[in-house]
Motif scaffolding. Structure first.
Motif, PDB file in Angstrom:
ATOM      1  N   UNK A  83      -3.325  -8.162  -3.111  1.00  0.00           N
ATOM      2  CA  UNK A  83      -4.452  -9.054  -2.897  1.00  0.00           C
ATOM      3  C   UNK A  83      -5.670  -8.432  -3.575  1.00  0.00           C
ATOM      4  N   UNK A  84      -6.463  -9.270  -4.243  1.00  0.00           N
ATOM      5  CA  UNK A  84      -7.610  -8.787  -5.016  1.00  0.00           C
ATOM      6  C   UNK A  84      -8.848  -9.584  -4.663  1.00  0.00           C
ATOM      7  N   UNK A  85      -9.987  -8.901  -4.541  1.00  0.00           N
ATOM      8  CA  UNK A  85     -11.284  -9.556  -4.365  1.00  0.00           C
ATOM      9  C   UNK A  85     -12.331  -8.707  -5.077  1.00  0.00           C
ATOM     10  N   UNK A  86     -13.434  -9.337  -5.485  1.00  0.00           N
ATOM     11  CA  UNK A  86     -14.518  -8.600  -6.134  1.00  0.00           C
ATOM     12  C   UNK A  86     -15.843  -8.916  -5.455  1.00  0.00           C
ATOM     13  N   UNK A  87     -16.597  -7.870  -5.147  1.00  0.00           N
ATOM     14  CA  UNK A  87     -17.924  -7.979  -4.543  1.00  0.00           C
ATOM     15  C   UNK A  87     -18.939  -7.413  -5.522  1.00  0.00           C
ATOM     16  N   UNK A  88     -20.025  -8.147  -5.758  1.00  0.00           N
ATOM     17  CA  UNK A  88     -21.144  -7.610  -6.527  1.00  0.00           C
ATOM     18  C   UNK A  88     -22.279  -7.329  -5.552  1.00  0.00           C
ATOM     19  N   UNK A 139     -15.711  -9.609   4.412  1.00  0.00           N
ATOM     20  CA  UNK A 139     -14.660  -9.670   3.396  1.00  0.00           C
ATOM     21  C   UNK A 139     -13.295  -9.296   3.968  1.00  0.00           C
ATOM     22  N   UNK A 140     -13.199  -8.165   4.643  1.00  0.00           N
ATOM     23  CA  UNK A 140     -11.898  -7.728   5.163  1.00  0.00           C
ATOM     24  C   UNK A 140     -11.344  -8.654   6.245  1.00  0.00           C
ATOM     25  N   UNK A 141     -12.182  -9.193   7.147  1.00  0.00           N
ATOM     26  CA  UNK A 141     -11.623 -10.123   8.145  1.00  0.00           C
ATOM     27  C   UNK A 141     -11.042 -11.394   7.532  1.00  0.00           C
ATOM     28  N   UNK A 142     -11.390 -11.699   6.282  1.00  0.00           N
ATOM     29  CA  UNK A 142     -10.900 -12.918   5.628  1.00  0.00           C
ATOM     30  C   UNK A 142      -9.591 -12.696   4.869  1.00  0.00           C
ATOM     31  N   UNK A 143      -8.982 -11.517   4.982  1.00  0.00           N
ATOM     32  CA  UNK A 143      -7.693 -11.276   4.327  1.00  0.00           C
ATOM     33  C   UNK A 143      -6.701 -12.375   4.703  1.00  0.00           C
ATOM     34  N   UNK A 144      -6.081 -13.035   3.721  1.00  0.00           N
ATOM     35  CA  UNK A 144      -5.187 -14.145   4.044  1.00  0.00           C
ATOM     36  C   UNK A 144      -3.873 -13.717   4.665  1.00  0.00           C
ATOM     37  N   UNK A 145      -3.403 -12.509   4.364  1.00  0.00           N
ATOM     38  CA  UNK A 145      -2.196 -11.957   4.983  1.00  0.00           C
ATOM     39  C   UNK A 145      -2.460 -10.480   5.249  1.00  0.00           C
ATOM     40  N   UNK A 146      -1.731  -9.864   6.163  1.00  0.00           N
ATOM     41  CA  UNK A 146      -1.942  -8.440   6.431  1.00  0.00           C
ATOM     42  C   UNK A 146      -1.612  -7.586   5.210  1.00  0.00           C
ATOM     43  N   UNK A 147      -2.287  -6.444   5.114  1.00  0.00           N
ATOM     44  CA  UNK A 147      -2.025  -5.482   4.042  1.00  0.00           C
ATOM     45  C   UNK A 147      -1.747  -4.120   4.658  1.00  0.00           C
ATOM     46  N   UNK A 148      -0.741  -3.436   4.122  1.00  0.00           N
ATOM     47  CA  UNK A 148      -0.436  -2.103   4.619  1.00  0.00           C
ATOM     48  C   UNK A 148      -1.569  -1.133   4.312  1.00  0.00           C
ATOM     49  N   UNK A 149      -2.227  -1.352   3.196  1.00  0.00           N
ATOM     50  CA  UNK A 149      -3.282  -0.445   2.759  1.00  0.00           C
ATOM     51  C   UNK A 149      -4.431  -1.272   2.187  1.00  0.00           C
TER      52      UNK A 149
END
Length: 262
Positions: A83-88, A139-149
């Motif tokens: 999963x990828x996201x970009x914050x400016x 940003x992190x609470x909006x993760x669409x699926x869980x991530x191990x890391x």
């Protein structure tokens, strides 16, 4: 008794029905994995020191890193991709590219196109603490699926100049408390940020009262080690100027996505 031709017609009808259902909006033919190994947030400094040319070098560097064969190899070698996201971030932090799954070369190219199309965000100050808070709370609470890391990859050419030391430490601790790892990519510009931390400045929220910077003179790399990186496996990799940003980021992406030791 059912004939062979009857069985064949029944099989064709079932296959056609399954295909029709798969083509309906919202019913993908194959469900995406329910989790990913890595969720990566790229957090990019766009404050006053980042002019138009430097901003474009950063956006192009991120896009090139996403398209790099070694990075794509790391992504496709991970079940479900990433999963990828970009914050400016400058005076505030904005989610410039929302969460999206990258699991193929085509996915990476689509994400790179979004990065290249990102408009420059207005901003004067380097509000690192505000970025930490935005990532942790929005940003992190909006993760669409869980991530191990979860990895937050922070790049910039200066230290925080709008948050007092206590508030910065609290924001940093709150982001680390989510379980995220924060990695650093300080951009070293000879003659501009060789030494940081001495002097005073005026920042938004403090009126006309100067808020003191740390009085010790230090390097940007050392400041990032002390105030930015943290969490499991955290590391720092510096860029030797904006022209080296793409090279440094490609290397970081491979390490972060593959969960390799540095």
């Amino acid at each position: 008794m059912r004939t062979g031709s009857g069985r064949l017609r029944g099989g064709v009808m079932r296959a056609a029905s399954a295909l029709w259902l798969a083509l309906l909006p919202g019913l993908p033919a194959a469900a995406a994995p329910e989790s990913v190994a890595t969720a990566l947030v790229v957090a990019v400094d766009v404050s006053q020191s980042v002019d138009d040319a430097r901003f474009r070098l950063q956006m192009e560097g991120i896009a090139e890193a996403l398209e790099d064969p070694s990075v794509i190899g790391a992504i496709t070698g991970t079940p479900g991709g990433i999963l990828f996201a970009m914050v400016t971030w400058a005076d505030r932090a904005d989610l410039a590219v929302g969460w999206r799954r990258i699991a193929s070369r085509a996915d990476a190219a689509a994400a790179a196109a979004l990065v290249r199309a990102t408009p420059r965000q207005a901003g004067e100050f380097t509000c690192l603490g505000q970025m930490f808070r935005t990532v942790a709370a929005g940003v992190l609470p909006a993760l669409p699926v869980p991530a191990e890391r979860v990895v937050v990859d922070v790049s910039g050419d200066g230290i925080d100049n709008c948050t007092d030391a206590g508030s910065l430490a609290e924001a940093h601790a709150a982001l680390l408390a989510t379980g995220a790892t924060i990695n650093g990519l300080p951009i070293l510009v000879p003659g501009e940020n060789d030494v940081v931390g001495a002097g005073a400045y005026r920042a938004p929220g403090y009126g006309l009262l100067p808020t003191p910077l740390p009085q010790e003179r230090t390097s940007l790399e050392q400041w990032y080690r002390a105030h930015v990186i943290g969490g499991p496996g955290a590391f720092l990799l510096a860029a030797a100027g904006y022209g080296d940003f793409s090279r440094a980021l490609r290397r970081k992406f491979v390490i972060e996505i593959s969960a390799l030791g540095r």
